[in-house]
Enzyme design. Structure first.
Site, PDB file in Angstrom:
ATOM      1  N   SER A  32       4.001   1.885   2.404  1.00 55.77           N
ATOM      2  CA  SER A  32       4.199   0.581   3.047  1.00 55.77           C
ATOM      3  C   SER A  32       5.668   0.192   3.133  1.00 55.77           C
ATOM      4  O   SER A  32       6.040  -0.704   3.894  1.00 55.77           O
ATOM      5  CB  SER A  32       3.442  -0.499   2.274  1.00 55.77           C
ATOM      6  OG  SER A  32       3.970  -0.637   0.959  1.00 55.77           O
ATOM      7  N   GLY A  75       0.816  -1.215   0.000  1.00 56.44           N
ATOM      8  CA  GLY A  75       0.000   0.000   0.000  1.00 56.44           C
ATOM      9  C   GLY A  75       0.843   1.255   0.000  1.00 56.44           C
ATOM     10  O   GLY A  75       2.074   1.212  -0.085  1.00 56.44           O
ATOM     11  N   HIS A 125      12.746   9.623  -3.780  1.00 57.25           N
ATOM     12  CA  HIS A 125      13.076   8.323  -4.381  1.00 57.25           C
ATOM     13  C   HIS A 125      14.420   8.402  -5.101  1.00 57.25           C
ATOM     14  O   HIS A 125      15.261   7.506  -4.982  1.00 57.25           O
ATOM     15  CB  HIS A 125      11.981   7.924  -5.372  1.00 57.25           C
ATOM     16  CG  HIS A 125      10.804   7.257  -4.733  1.00 57.25           C
ATOM     17  ND1 HIS A 125      10.534   5.930  -4.902  1.00 57.25           N
ATOM     18  CD2 HIS A 125       9.838   7.750  -3.924  1.00 57.25           C
ATOM     19  CE1 HIS A 125       9.440   5.607  -4.236  1.00 57.25           C
ATOM     20  NE2 HIS A 125       8.985   6.708  -3.631  1.00 57.25           N
ATOM     21  N   ARG A 126      14.595   9.477  -5.851  1.00 59.84           N
ATOM     22  CA  ARG A 126      15.814   9.614  -6.658  1.00 59.84           C
ATOM     23  C   ARG A 126      17.048   9.738  -5.766  1.00 59.84           C
ATOM     24  O   ARG A 126      18.107   9.151  -6.046  1.00 59.84           O
ATOM     25  CB  ARG A 126      15.687  10.835  -7.570  1.00 59.84           C
ATOM     26  CG  ARG A 126      16.876  11.033  -8.517  1.00 59.84           C
ATOM     27  CD  ARG A 126      16.690  12.253  -9.400  1.00 59.84           C
ATOM     28  NE  ARG A 126      15.575  12.102 -10.318  1.00 59.84           N
ATOM     29  CZ  ARG A 126      14.458  12.830 -10.276  1.00 59.84           C
ATOM     30  NH1 ARG A 126      14.307  13.747  -9.334  1.00 59.84           N
ATOM     31  NH2 ARG A 126      13.497  12.642 -11.151  1.00 59.84           N
TER      32      ARG A 126
END
Length: 601
Positions: free
Chosen positions: A17, A14, A60-61
């Site tokens: 998560s 999810g 994220h990067r």
């Protein structure tokens, strides 16, 4: 690819998560013996003015390792399938995530999903086909959309349907599926394979469902993706037997770890040794059997073999026997006159000798692998290096999976047009023996001997071995040159089972050739192979002599490869039961009775 690093993984979870972090940790672990070359595919598009979303993407990067290669496809989501399909076999491709990928397909106003003009079924089919055919290690991240309420908007329902459908389709073909909840990964167990027709519930005591395989043999390029699962009614045999089909990369029951921590199939791969102390102790115990005469006679060799495999001086009868039946074919002269075995065809599988003997033996499951088609031996190598590696890995996975499932004995079976001839070719290449002395007779569909087909095969193999002679040194060079996919797959099975400490019964030319070829990858593999009966096939006898394997019996069965071993299995099991009498209550009672008799006298 090491089983510790599954080749293709679907990671679901999810929002927040931890699914992406877990997928990244998988990608960062290199395959055994290789460095991690990771291609990170970022799927999300960044809408203008959405600063919060842009910050998420930056986070994220920033946590990706600097040596990873990042490819953003948010503006061109249609590139994904081609990128996966064309990745190399040393690449790890991490797709994060499918939710962003589907979102990128929507029109800018995202109010009407029909405006996207996307054929979602075709898109998902292309993605699944790309993942299946890719030689790369593929890790896919996808949202789990099935735990929330049905979306109140058309666009929300479109998204949930698309992602959910893709997740189910991918879960059927990847090696493993992981569900990440609150940062904790759960490796999901294998799902039951779908059934295509209804069947009555099997009676009490019956084994699992019967499953079949395609009656036709696909081309080698397609065999990795070809699997048909059919559920049959209970056959007219003493008890039911489970039969199911496994494709090349079908890992529903495959292992999730590699005890040796090494790459899968390579020369010098580690194979454990059987327990020699247990063998010595078992021999001493058998000599103390409370019976007059020779006891279990020549079957003492099988009891000692089982003792070494089980690590127990009092080996038990095998509880779960897995027959790995490999069906393949060869184009050209080698396949002349050959037929597809009855056990490999859904309409005759239930009545085949293999199925009936498995049912009679009890505790036996038959696994059918479609190995594919080898190229004509008279035109050059029957497989290239990539195809050989795929076939070896396919069998290795199935051998390892059998052990990890709890199967404690593997029986090799094989058949198909030219498969036994290919085994003779491998043996001729390795041993330099004369081809006619190794090549079995050819029987047509009418059951009659076809001498013309035998001669065509013999000449083709002789010429190929002569032509390739300087380049044929051992099993590693012979499998791809003259062996083909069936022999290579069988070799992988032997290596995979042996690496997990699971014994293998050999009773036919394919198993014999596979055992001899496997020895050139790891010499210890011979200690995990037992020759059940060599009297019925010259190739098996040649391998027994070459590998120093004494046949357990000499009966001369000609029931077909694999079926011969199953016919003898009840006798082998009885020998183990009898061997256990030494030191048991039966033995103690016998000693006590003898003592009472002497006292009375």
């Amino acid at each position: 690819m090491s089983a510790q690093h599954p080749h293709k993984v679907l990671v679901m979870g999810g929002i927040r998560s931890g699914k992406s972090e877990f997928a990244e940790s998988l990608a960062e672990q290199p395959s055994a013996g290789e460095s991690a070359a990771v291609r990170y595919v970022a799927t999300a598009a960044v809408p203008d003015g959405d600063h919060e979303w842009a910050e998420r993407i930056d986070a994220h990067r920033n946590r990706r390792p600097a040596h990873w290669t990042t490819e953003d496809i948010g503006a061109a989501p249609d590139r994904l399938a081609a990128m996966i399909k064309n990745a190399g076999n040393h690449d790890t491709v991490l797709i994060d995530d499918l939710g962003g990928w589907f979102t990128a397909m929507l029109p800018p106003d995202d109010g009407d999903p029909d405006a996207a003009e996307v054929d979602i079924e075709a898109v998902i089919a292309d993605l699944v086909a790309a993942v299946e055919s890719s030689a790369a290690r593929v890790i896919l991240v996808s949202p789990e959309v099935g735990l929330s309420l049905v979306a109140p908007t058309p666009i929300g329902r479109w998204f949930a349907d698309a992602v959910g459908t893709a997740n189910r389709a991918l879960a059927r073909i990847v090696d493993d599926v992981v569900l990440v909840v609150a940062g904790r990964p759960m490796w999901l167990p294998a799902a039951e394979r779908p059934t295509l027709v209804d069947a009555p519930t099997p009676p009490a005591g019956a084994r699992a469902r019967r499953r079949g395989r395609p009656s036709t043999t696909p081309a080698m390029d397609d065999v990795a993706d070809a699997v048909t699962v059919t559920r049959y009614d209970r056959p007219p045999v003493p008890s039911a037997v489970a039969i199911f089909a496994a494709a090349a990369d079908d890992r529903a029951d495959a292992p999730d770890h590699d005890a040796a921590g090494e790459a899968d199939v390579h020369v010098g791969m580690p194979i454990p040794m059987p327990d020699t102390d247990a063998v010595t102790a078992a021999e001493a115990r058998i000599a103390q059997l409370p019976v007059a005469g020779p006891g279990i006679g020549g079957l003492a060799a099988f009891a000692k073999f089982a003792a070494g495999a089980q690590g127990d001086a009092s080996p038990r009868p095998f509880q779960s026997v897995r027959v790995i039946a490999i069906c393949g074919a060869h184009d050209g002269a080698v396949g002349t006159g050959g037929v597809v075995p009855g056990w490999a065809q859904p309409d005759t599988a239930d009545h085949s000798a293999l199925a009936r003997l498995a049912a009679a033996a009890g505790g036996v499951t038959i696994e059918l692998i479609d190995a594919g088609v080898g190229r004509p031996i008279e035109q050059g190598d029957v497989m290239d290096e990539a195809e050989l590696a795929t076939a070896l890995r396919r069998g290795w996975r199935r051998g390892q999976a059998a052990a990890d499932r709890g199967d404690d004995l593997v029986v090799l079976a094989a058949g198909g047009p030219g498969v036994d001839a290919a085994a003779a070719a491998v043996l001729a290449a390795i041993t330099r023996a004369e081809v006619p002395s190794l090549l079995p007779r050819v029987y047509g569909t009418d059951g009659l001997i076809d001498d013309d087909a035998w001669m065509v095969r013999c000449v083709a193999i002789r010429d190929a071995v002569t032509r390739l002679g300087p380049g044929l040194h051992d099993g590693t060079t012979s499998l791809g040159a003259v062996g083909g996919p069936s022999i290579a797959t069988a070799t992988g099975v032997v290596l995979g089972a042996a690496q997990r400490g699971t014994p293998v019964l050999i009773d036919g030319p394919v198993g014999a050739a596979a055992a001899l070829a496997a020895r050139d990858y790891a010499a210890e593999v011979r200690l995990w192979c037992a020759m059940t009966d060599v009297a019925g096939d010259p190739a098996v006898g040649a391998v027994a002599d070459r590998m120093g394997l004494e046949p357990m019996v000499s009966v001369g069965f000609g029931l077909g490869e694999g079926a011969n071993a199953l016919a003898l299995l009840p006798m082998f099991q009885s020998a183990l039961t009898a061997a256990a009498l030494a030191g048991s209550d039966v033995a103690n009672d016998a000693d006590s009775a003898a003592g009472d008799h002497n006292a009375t006298a």
